[in-house]
Design a protein around this motif. Structure first.
Motif: not given
Ligand SMILES: Cc1ncc(COP(=O)(O)O)c(C=O)c1O
Length: 429
Positions: A119-121, A124, A145-147, A196, A225, A227-228, A253
């Protein structure tokens, strides 16, 4: 006439056995108008989804980011099916892991090495752990937001359940505000600056370079980060778009068109710490099905013109929405922000209407017009200019009803079902 009978029946069943009846907050029925929106998806095709009642929608949520080329993509399916016949998670690594790691090192500017997680979490968190181990420091400065893991969610408004001792170690800084960042770097021994890189309308000229310079001046590791932003704005993410290379970056993602995979990428000296006691490991880290999907997805994203086309459609949509805000004189109530490729609406209250009243009128009308959207739109390679036009036609109707509600100072007779009821709300004025 849309019916949501099957969705409602499933919802009733799931609510008895699973909190919120959705595994991701933002996909919960509470983010839509109760009784007037789909909750369960039957299948997807390109940019369209079909719900369990047979309704069809253009999908602008793209599963909250993962769907980058479109649902049921033949090439991604073929790659997945080929690997399904071999193994999913095996007792040894798959060759796909080598190929994907090499590919990411080729396309992601900071990637000298990568580590796959789920996962993104996870990505990070892995980056933060690597930075803390490298610097021997504990404090993290974050922006965005980092998870869901303790180190980051503990510093947000949604910190229930996170120990105070952990919460103290992460401090938020303001986006596009170098003075704020520098002050916090001066006040603490900082291990990592994580942000982000693309928020609201994007970084100010030179901002990301300055953040990098400041982080390094104070001995901190810089983490983007992505992820997005990764795979959504460009193959190499914001780092490619703005030409600034961090020490580490997290991706997730959009990597595999909906299959679960994420990665932390970056400098060899940081990643190599995993060989020397920094714990980044999980049972499904080497899941080969997601890797097959990711390689097939990247092959499509790499095609010349892929992102130019998305940008063109995004510009039609973003400019069109701005025109409609002006047409209905809704500047006080609705705004659009973001880069054209991934932009979204924010709603404000007016008179006795609060922001959720306004958002509910929008959400109800978009669904009635066959458009599934949250507030931000995500675009996949399957969206066309015709879809963009349907999105704008639906938005026109939604804004005309918002205008009506504002003029009447009431949503009575306009809202036909429940209101949206987000799990995490802004203050209702
Ligand atoms: C910028 C960012 N980092 C990390 C995450 C966490 O990713 P995940 O929900 O896949 O754990 C998200 C999730 O929306 C995100 O938007």
């Amino acid at each position: 006439m849309q019916s949501f009978v099957n969705s409602e029946k499933l919802l009733e069943r799931e609510l008895k056995v699973s909190p919120l009846a959705a595994q991701t907050f933002s996909k919960s029925y509470r983010y839509f108008c109760k009784g007037l929106a789909p909750s369960y998806m039957d299948h997807g095709e390109g940019c369209y989804i079909y719900d369990v009642d047979g309704n069809k929608f253009i999908d602008y949520m793209c599963a909250l980011g993962p769907v980058t080329v479109g649902y049921n993509d033949p090439q991604v399916n073929e790659a997945v099916i080929r690997q399904v016949g071999r193994f999913a998670s095996g007792s040894l690594q798959s060759e796909l892991e080598v190929e994907l790691a090499e590919k990411l090192c080729e396309i992601i500017p900071c990637a000298e090495m990568v580590r796959f997680v789920k996962n993104g979490s996870d990505a990070t968190t892995a980056a933060i752990r690597l930075a803390r181990a490298y610097t021997g420091r504990d404090v993290v400065l974050m922006c965005g937001y980092h998870g869901m893991h303790d180190w980051s969610i503990g510093a947000s408004a949604n910190h229930k359940g996170v120990p105070e001792a952990v919460r103290k170690l992460t401090i938020n800084f303001a986006y596009n505000d170098l003075a704020d960042l520098e002050k916090k770097l001066q006040d603490h021994e900082v291990a990592a600056v994580i942000l982000e890189p693309i928020q609201s309308n994007g970084p100010k000229e030179g901002y990301l370079n300055e953040v990098k310079e400041l982080a390094h001046r104070y001995g901190a590791v810089l983490i983007f980060d992505e992820v997005v932003s990764g795979f959504r704005y460009a193959l190499g993410g914001a780092s490619e778009v703005f030409g600034v290379t961090p020490d580490l970056a997290s991706f997730g993602k959009g990597m595999a068109n909906g299959y679960a995979i994420s990665a932390v990428a970056g400098k060899k000296e940081l990643l190599k710490q995993i060989e020397d006691g920094v714990f980044v490991s999980m049972t499904f880290g080497g899941d080969s099905i997601s890797m097959a999907a990711s390689l097939a997805t990247i092959k499509k994203l790499e095609k010349p013109g892929f992102y130019d086309r998305l940008r063109e459609i995004g510009e039609i949509q973003k400019n069109g929405v701005s025109d409609l805000i002006r047409k209905y004189r809704l500047e006080d109530v609705v705004s659009i922000s973001g880069m054209p490729i991934h932009a979204g609406l924010s709603f404000e209250g007016h008179g006795s209407l609060n922001y959720l009243d306004v958002q509910s009128v929008y959400s109800q009308t978009m669904i009635q017009n066959g458009v599934l959207i949250f507030a931000f739109y995500n675009l996949s390679g399957s969206h066309s200019k015709e879809d963009a036009q349907q999105y704008l036609d639906a938005t026109d109707q939604a804004f005309s009803l918002i205008r009506k509600a504002v003029d009447r100072d009431s949503v009575d007779g306009i809202l036909l079902g429940g209101k949206v009821d987000p799990v995490f709300k802004r203050n209702i004025k």
